[in-house]
Design an enzyme around this catalytic site. Structure first.
Site, PDB file in Angstrom:
ATOM      1  CE  LYS A  67       0.695   2.171  -9.868  1.00  0.00           C
ATOM      2  NZ  LYS A  67       0.966   3.420  -9.127  1.00  0.00           N
ATOM      3  CG  ASP A 113      -4.024   5.050  -7.480  1.00  0.00           C
ATOM      4  OD1 ASP A 113      -4.710   4.651  -6.502  1.00  0.00           O
ATOM      5  OD2 ASP A 113      -2.860   5.499  -7.366  1.00  0.00           O
ATOM      6  CE  LYS A 132      -3.987   8.619  -6.656  1.00  0.00           C
ATOM      7  NZ  LYS A 132      -2.714   9.121  -6.083  1.00  0.00           N
ATOM      8  CD  GLU A 155      -1.779   2.419  -6.300  1.00  0.00           C
ATOM      9  OE1 GLU A 155      -1.680   3.206  -5.331  1.00  0.00           O
ATOM     10  OE2 GLU A 155      -1.508   2.755  -7.474  1.00  0.00           O
ATOM     11  NE  ARG A 178       4.996   2.799  -2.567  1.00  0.00           N
ATOM     12  CZ  ARG A 178       5.448   3.940  -2.040  1.00  0.00           C
ATOM     13  NH1 ARG A 178       6.130   3.919  -0.912  1.00  0.00           N
ATOM     14  NH2 ARG A 178       5.197   5.089  -2.627  1.00  0.00           N
TER      15      ARG A 178
HETATM   16  N1  BES Z   1      -0.410   6.451  -9.018  1.00  0.00           N
HETATM   17  C1  BES Z   1       0.128   7.249  -7.982  1.00  0.00           C
HETATM   18  C2  BES Z   1       1.312   8.098  -8.412  1.00  0.00           C
HETATM   19  C3  BES Z   1       1.041   9.167  -9.434  1.00  0.00           C
HETATM   20  C4  BES Z   1       0.861  10.478  -9.060  1.00  0.00           C
HETATM   21  C5  BES Z   1       1.065   8.881 -10.783  1.00  0.00           C
HETATM   22  C6  BES Z   1       0.676  11.459 -10.001  1.00  0.00           C
HETATM   23  C7  BES Z   1       0.870   9.866 -11.717  1.00  0.00           C
HETATM   24  C8  BES Z   1       0.678  11.158 -11.348  1.00  0.00           C
HETATM   25  C9  BES Z   1       0.591   6.360  -6.821  1.00  0.00           C
HETATM   26  O1  BES Z   1      -0.100   5.180  -6.656  1.00  0.00           O
HETATM   27  C10 BES Z   1       0.434   7.159  -5.562  1.00  0.00           C
HETATM   28  O2  BES Z   1      -0.666   7.510  -5.277  1.00  0.00           O
HETATM   29  N2  BES Z   1       1.537   7.411  -4.858  1.00  0.00           N
HETATM   30  C11 BES Z   1       1.501   8.158  -3.671  1.00  0.00           C
HETATM   31  C12 BES Z   1       2.417   7.497  -2.674  1.00  0.00           C
HETATM   32  C13 BES Z   1       2.292   8.003  -1.263  1.00  0.00           C
HETATM   33  C14 BES Z   1       0.920   7.679  -0.718  1.00  0.00           C
HETATM   34  C15 BES Z   1       3.350   7.382  -0.416  1.00  0.00           C
HETATM   35  C16 BES Z   1       1.990   9.577  -3.984  1.00  0.00           C
HETATM   36  O3  BES Z   1       2.867   9.733  -4.828  1.00  0.00           O
HETATM   37  O4  BES Z   1       1.466  10.509  -3.406  1.00  0.00           O
HETATM   38 ZN    ZN Z   2      -0.935   4.401  -8.383  1.00  0.00          ZN
HETATM   39 ZN    ZN Z   3      -1.845   5.394  -5.479  1.00  0.00          ZN
END
Ligand code: BES
Ligand code: ZN
Ligand code: ZN
Length: 479
Positions: free
Chosen positions: A246, A251, A258, A330, A332
């Site tokens: 990835k 992000d 976020k 994003e 996935r």
């Molecule tokens: N990049 C994040 C996941 C992440 C979180 C990596 C903390 C490192 C530290 C990913 O893209 C994300 O934001 N995932 C969301 C998914 C949800 C919206 C279904 C998450 O984990 O909250």
């Molecule tokens: Zn991410």
């Molecule tokens: Zn994300």
């Protein structure tokens, strides 16, 4: 540096054993774990000082304990502006370890601890050591130098991955990040293919394009191909392994923005990509007998008038449509386009993806343990076992069929995020699984261990390079 045990003498070399009197009957050094004692200007030997490091009780000594010991010694030297160090290896038999794994751990700890990330500091107080040597009497020459070469290769790749992850996001937007990987890889025996935005469009990779839509720096996909051709062996006999990483260079979450706390850490969302690029370099240098292909989708997930919206329905490379219910899910999306492309074009015998995929995985396992998902338990067990030996800890998590329900959309074939956050690491893995089909595959969620907010025993704060030693070791075990 001389490692010392609390209860027994672990050195059989007479020269080293002869130095032990420096710490005999010293009240403030007993050789307990992480204990340290420095003897200055020791008489009769050519060194400015001898550092003794405690390992604790002999029966409790393991590989990680040795990595920490040499790591600690190196860090101590860096702090004191010492330029070189020799460490004495114990007698492997006396700590019930085999020689190669003992030496590997000692060397890894030393090499990895000698990495600083201070490119952006004007005041560079400390420099890495110029030379680290090992003193050992129970290794044969050729085998030893092969081992050292292998460790240097894998550790220098680990450091490369760390550097990319720690790099600030303004300096690694997709165009530059891809260029930086290209520059590192072109010196190696690796074929490089770059799919630019136009090519992604021609290939109908709707998911990667949708995630990259909000950024001025356009999405790309990099393919790194290590095509081993052994003399006398037909290439059909060589197994094909695909590694997918990835590569979200930042992000922001997109329109599902976020919250601000810790947002600066989201520069690490390309740690899977960094690991895969670094693994390929290691694999090419080690002349691994498999064909190994790194597939690296690179995007920046940003907010703009052109960014994807919640509710958008996209058509992925596989043909499946996805309703984007959350623009922050994003990773996935870019992974399924990359994986479907890899399966169609390379028909791998094995595929592993590395991704900082979910916060839920960090909630489940904490910051130091990765989640492993695979429909093939033997494969996840192999990864967990490799992780135990490299101390990149992994834990297998389930992929229950009935949870797939949560990824159903009323309007498209799937949605990218479940309606609630429970089991978020699992639902993410199940989403990926839907695009993988019958290919032998494992997904490693490295959201926790890819990045360290605090420095560790042999790693500075920032990118950890998690996954590099792990995957190289996994492939070695499968050979
Ligand atoms: N990049 C994040 C996941 C992440 C979180 C990596 C903390 C490192 C530290 C990913 O893209 C994300 O934001 N995932 C969301 C998914 C949800 C919206 C279904 C998450 O984990 O909250
Ligand atoms: Zn991410
Ligand atoms: Zn994300």
């Amino acid at each position: 540096m001389i490692p010392v045990c609390e209860d027994v003498d672990i050195h059989s070399d007479p020269a080293v054993a002869g130095l032990m009197h420096f710490v005999e009957n010293i009240s403030d050094f007993k050789g307990s774990k992480e204990d340290e004692f420095i003897f200055h200007r020791p008489l009769g030997i050519q060194a400015d000082r001898i550092m003794f490091i405690g390992l604790g009780k002999s029966e409790k000594i393991d590989a990680e304990c040795l990595r920490r010991a040499t790591g600690k010694a190196v860090k101590e030297c860096i702090r004191k502006n010492i330029e070189d160090m020799v460490f004495c290896s114990p007698d492997a038999g006396k700590i019930s370890m085999n020689l190669p794994s003992m030496l590997t751990s000692l060397l890894e700890g030393a090499y990895l601890a000698n990495h600083l990330f201070d490119h952006y500091k004007q005041d560079k107080k400390n420099r890495p050591l110029k030379e680290i040597a090992v003193y050992t009497n129970n290794a044969d020459g050729q085998a030893f130098s092969d081992l050292v070469g292998r460790i240097e290769t894998v550790c220098s790749s680990t450091v490369m991955a760390r550097e990319w992850v720690s790099m600030p996001p303004n300096e690694k937007r997709p165009d530059r990040f891809v260029r930086s990987i290209h520059k590192a890889v072109e010196k190696e025996n690796i074929n490089i293919t770059l799919l630019d935005e136009q090519t992604l469009r021609k290939n109908r990779m709707g998911a990667i394009l949708a995630v990259g839509a909000g950024s001025r720096s356009r999405p790309r996909m990099l393919i790194l191909d290590h095509h081993a051709r052994k003399k006398g062996k037909k290439s059909e006999n060589i197994k094909t392994v695909v590694l997918v990483g990835k590569g979200v260079t930042f992000d922001s979450g997109g329109i599902n923005l976020k919250s601000s706390s810790g947002l600066e850490d989201m520069k690490m969302d390309m740690a899977g990509a960094a690991a895969v690029a670094a693994i390929l370099i290691a694999i090419a240098r080690l002349k691994v007998v498999y064909r190994v292909i790194g597939v690296i989708p690179v995007v920046e997930n940003m907010v703009s008038g052109d960014a994807s919206r919640p509710g958008d329905i996209i058509r992925t490379y596989s043909g499946k449509t996805v309703e984007i219910t959350n623009t922050d899910a994003e990773g996935r999306l870019i992974l399924v386009d990359a994986m479907a492309y890899a399966i169609k074009n390379y028909k791998p015998d094995l595929m592993i993806d590395l991704a900082t995929l979910t916060g839920a995985c960090v909630v489940a396992l904490g910051e130091k343990i990765a989640g492993v998902f695979s429909p093939d338990p033997a494969l996840s067990e192999a990864i967990v076992a490799a992780g135990e030996s490299t101390h990149e800890r992994c834990w297998a998590l389930p992929m229950p069929d009935d949870y797939k329900e949560m990824m159903k959309s009323d309007f498209a074939d799937m949605k990218n995020a479940a309606a609630n956050r429970w089991g978020g690491a699992i639902t993410a893995a199940l989403f990926l699984a839907d695009f993988v089909g019958t290919t032998r595959w494992a997904h490693i969620d490295i959201a926790g261990p890819a990045y360290a907010r605090k420095e560790g025993p042999y790693c500075p704060a920032g990118g950890t390079g998690f996954g590099v030693r792990l995957v190289v070791e996994t492939l070695r075990r499968l050979t």
